[in-house]
Write a protein that holds these residues in place. Structure first.
Motif, PDB file in Angstrom:
ATOM      1  N   VAL A   1     -36.631 -63.501 -31.192  1.00 15.31           N
ATOM      2  CA  VAL A   1     -37.982 -63.769 -32.117  1.00 15.31           C
ATOM      3  C   VAL A   1     -38.273 -62.944 -32.809  1.00 15.31           C
ATOM      4  N   THR A   2     -38.442 -61.409 -32.603  1.00 13.77           N
ATOM      5  CA  THR A   2     -38.470 -60.405 -33.824  1.00 13.77           C
ATOM      6  C   THR A   2     -36.994 -60.749 -34.681  1.00 13.77           C
ATOM      7  N   LEU A   3     -35.561 -60.167 -33.789  1.00 12.59           N
ATOM      8  CA  LEU A   3     -34.590 -59.896 -34.306  1.00 12.59           C
ATOM      9  C   LEU A   3     -34.365 -61.383 -35.957  1.00 12.59           C
ATOM     10  N   LEU A   4     -34.675 -62.651 -35.429  1.00 12.71           N
ATOM     11  CA  LEU A   4     -34.419 -63.121 -35.646  1.00 12.71           C
ATOM     12  C   LEU A   4     -35.207 -63.588 -37.486  1.00 12.71           C
ATOM     13  N   ALA A   5     -36.692 -62.894 -37.258  1.00 17.01           N
ATOM     14  CA  ALA A   5     -37.602 -62.631 -37.986  1.00 17.01           C
ATOM     15  C   ALA A   5     -36.465 -61.753 -39.113  1.00 17.01           C
ATOM     16  N   SER A   6     -36.320 -60.307 -38.649  1.00 13.37           N
ATOM     17  CA  SER A   6     -35.440 -58.896 -38.901  1.00 13.37           C
ATOM     18  C   SER A   6     -33.887 -59.954 -39.846  1.00 13.37           C
ATOM     19  N   ALA A   7     -33.911 -60.490 -39.108  1.00 12.28           N
ATOM     20  CA  ALA A   7     -32.727 -61.689 -39.956  1.00 12.28           C
ATOM     21  C   ALA A   7     -33.265 -61.861 -41.256  1.00 12.28           C
TER      22      ALA A   7
ATOM     23  N   GLY B   1     -33.419 -51.874 -36.387  1.00 12.47           N
ATOM     24  CA  GLY B   1     -35.030 -51.183 -36.263  1.00 12.47           C
ATOM     25  C   GLY B   1     -35.861 -52.578 -35.869  1.00 12.47           C
ATOM     26  N   GLY B   2     -35.473 -54.043 -36.045  1.00 11.46           N
ATOM     27  CA  GLY B   2     -36.180 -54.799 -35.462  1.00 11.46           C
ATOM     28  C   GLY B   2     -35.658 -54.938 -33.883  1.00 11.46           C
ATOM     29  N   LEU B   3     -34.341 -54.746 -33.038  1.00 12.20           N
ATOM     30  CA  LEU B   3     -34.640 -54.948 -31.475  1.00 12.20           C
ATOM     31  C   LEU B   3     -35.992 -53.242 -31.046  1.00 12.20           C
ATOM     32  N   ILE B   4     -35.234 -52.090 -31.762  1.00 15.47           N
ATOM     33  CA  ILE B   4     -35.977 -50.561 -31.339  1.00 15.47           C
ATOM     34  C   ILE B   4     -37.489 -51.138 -31.867  1.00 15.47           C
ATOM     35  N   VAL B   5     -38.220 -52.172 -32.945  1.00 10.53           N
ATOM     36  CA  VAL B   5     -39.485 -52.084 -32.810  1.00 10.53           C
ATOM     37  C   VAL B   5     -40.321 -52.356 -31.827  1.00 10.53           C
ATOM     38  N   SER B   6     -39.310 -54.263 -31.155  1.00  5.14           N
ATOM     39  CA  SER B   6     -39.406 -54.772 -30.623  1.00  5.14           C
ATOM     40  C   SER B   6     -39.686 -54.224 -29.107  1.00  5.14           C
ATOM     41  N   LEU B   7     -38.324 -53.100 -28.673  1.00  2.84           N
ATOM     42  CA  LEU B   7     -39.188 -52.656 -27.467  1.00  2.84           C
ATOM     43  C   LEU B   7     -39.911 -51.358 -27.707  1.00  2.84           C
ATOM     44  N   ALA B   8     -40.572 -50.592 -28.416  1.00  2.00           N
ATOM     45  CA  ALA B   8     -41.228 -49.843 -28.506  1.00  2.00           C
ATOM     46  C   ALA B   8     -42.477 -50.341 -28.644  1.00  2.00           C
ATOM     47  N   GLY B   9     -42.752 -51.963 -28.588  1.00  2.00           N
ATOM     48  CA  GLY B   9     -43.847 -53.336 -28.491  1.00  2.00           C
ATOM     49  C   GLY B   9     -44.227 -53.255 -26.687  1.00  2.00           C
TER      50      GLY B   9
END
Lengths: 240, 288
Positions: free
Chosen positions: B70-76, B197-205
């Motif tokens: 979902v986060t990657l879709l939002a980033s894209a 960026g989206g991948l890393i920030v969701s992993l950070a979460g």
């Protein structure tokens, strides 16, 4: 005879402003062609249009008889045209070697990295000495060498130069043009189109050339200091 | 007060800051867009995971995976649709329009998430054990969080340094025209950087959810902390950002222990201002 580059009736510009009007020229294999003209004549615009940074409005650009107009820049680099701008456009925080490697970003060039790196280091031994140094820390002349070296790494069929001698001391400009001559001897099928403001820089390098003013080609033919036609343009158009 | 455990907590918090900030820095460096919705992207993934695993009862692994997607879709979506008008502009104009667009996205995500899922708090429980080395005691959650963050940052660093894609990204952050001249497709790499960026920030979460709880309202805080770290580290510098993240995490943790949460935030801002005054070019200077 098949032309390496053939530009026909090209119109181009920035947004609504048209800069190039009905420009036609050609470059053959193994030839260095000069494009002369005063400031603001549209020379750089023409080079940028050929590599796809600016989209043409009308006309065709053929590389090896294949139309390339309208293609994105990365595609045109892949097909074999590389532009070296006067501002050099290096990556200042990367090393000389990294800059050169990035030159070989396109798929075709990646297969010939070692061969081309050797060619670049043979023509510009200075770059080999400075391989691990940051590109931004080099002198203007060395940066110009790096910009040309990076362009050679892309394994081009046609090289476009935008005022390679700009901002260089006369001695450096001479060294630079000598190395271009060496390059032509080593890569015989390469074609080069050089934009210059001064005839004296290119008259020993090029046999043929064009003169541009106000976005139009106004002269084509022999480029020598003694040529009468050239003398006319020199006096009236500020081509030196 | 146990100094060793404070240091460890600070480093973990700092590594999480580094994760958030490295995405911000990459996106800013390459797209010239300061992504004010970055912290919301983090929350989007934790909220999605919390909703799917707690309300719908999906297995945690699947919920985490869907949270990332979902986060990657939002980033894209952000790169390919919302920012189209910004990319038509250059320089300051693009930065300003980019701020508006990402701020708008941040607010709508924030409002939407806290209204629709006010109770979507994510805590990831890992098997509990304690490791004692000499006089240092570590909880399993701390260790896992630290190792995971460290592994992500090292992979990111190696990716940027050693691969063609990484080289292309580094060159684009320095000179867009130069990158064009060597045949690097700008749009493709802009999307790639948004995805990374989206991948890393969701992993950070998720990592944050291992050592603490992440609520639907915390996006703004993460964005601001991420921005602070970027500023200290020097925009466009990944090594500077990682170093600045750890430093900020340590300072913040110690301040909280010494003067309490609210004042600590104020003092952290003072610390940032001083750092920027002393080293405006970034804490490690201009480097990669």
């Amino acid at each position: 005879m098949r032309n390496l580059l053939k530009v026909e009736n090209l119109d181009a510009g920035y947004g609504p402003v048209q800069i190039l009007w009905d420009v036609s020229l050609y470059v053959d294999y193994g030839e260095i062609v000069a494009l002369l003209g005063p400031n603001g004549a549209g020379k750089t615009t023409l080079l940028k249009t050929i590599v796809g940074i600016i989209k043409p409005k009308k006309g065709t650009i053929l590389l090896d008889n294949i139309p390339i107009n309208g293609q994105p820049c990365e595609k045109i680099v892949d097909l074999g045209i590389t532009l070296v701008l006067a501002e050099k456009e290096l990556f200042p925080l990367l090393t000389v070697e990294e800059n050169l490697l990035l030159g070989a970003f396109n798929k075709r060039a990646r297969k010939r990295i070692e061969e081309n790196l050797e060619l670049v280091y043979t023509i510009f031994p200075k770059l080999k000495e400075r391989a691990k140094q940051k590109a931004g820390s080099m002198s203007g002349g060395e940066q110009q060498m790096l910009a040309i070296g990076r362009a050679l790494m892309s394994d081009p069929k046609l090289l476009l130069f935008d005022e390679p001698s700009a901002g260089l001391a006369p001695l450096y400009a001479k060294i630079l043009y000598n190395s271009l001559r060496n390059l032509m001897e080593m890569k015989e099928s390469l074609g080069i189109l050089i934009v210059e403001q001064r005839v004296m820089h290119v008259e020993q390098l090029c046999e043929r050339g064009y003169i541009m003013t106000n976005g139009r080609i106004v002269y084509q033919g022999e480029i020598t200091a003694s040529s009468q036609a050239l003398e006319f343009f020199r006096k009236y158009l500020g081509v030196r | 007060m146990d100094i060793i455990s404070l240091i460890f907590d600070g480093v973990i918090l700092g590594l999480i800051f580094s994760l958030i900030a490295s995405g911000l820095t990459l996106i800013y460096g390459l797209g010239n867009v300061l992504n004010l919705a970055h912290g919301e992207l983090l929350v989007l993934s934790t909220v999605t995971t919390a909703v799917l695993s707690q309300l719908l009862g999906l297995p945690l692994i699947l919920a985490l995976l869907l949270g990332v997607i979902v986060t990657l879709l939002a980033s894209a979506f952000l790169d390919k649709i919302l920012l189209i008008p910004a990319y038509r502009l250059v320089g300051e104009d693009r930065i300003i329009l980019g701020l508006y667009m990402t701020l708008a996205l941040a607010y709508s995500l924030h409002g939407g998430l806290i209204t629709a899922f006010p109770n979507a708090y994510l805590t990831i429980n890992v098997p509990f054990f304690v490791i004692e080395i000499a006089w240092i005691t570590l909880r399993s959650s701390q260790l896992i969080a630290a190792l995971a963050s460290f592994a992500i940052l090292v992979s990111l660093y190696l990716f940027l340094k050693r691969t063609w894609h990484g080289m292309a990204i580094r060159s684009l952050t320095q000179n867009e025209i130069g990158a064009m001249l060597v045949g690097i497709p700008i749009k493709k790499y802009r999307l790639m950087v948004f995805i990374i960026g989206g991948l890393i920030v969701s992993l950070a979460g998720f990592i944050r959810s291992v050592v603490a709880t992440v609520g639907p309202e915390s996006g703004v805080e993460f964005t601001i902390l991420g921005l602070l770290v970027c500023v200290i580290g020097g925009v466009r510098s990944i090594s500077g950002t990682i170093f600045a993240g750890i430093l900020t995490g340590l300072v913040y943790t110690f301040l909280i222990a010494m003067i309490g949460t609210y004042l600590a935030y104020v003092m952290l801002l003072v610390f940032v201002m001083i750092t920027v005054l002393v080293r405006p070019q970034g804490i490690l200077g201009e480097r990669w």
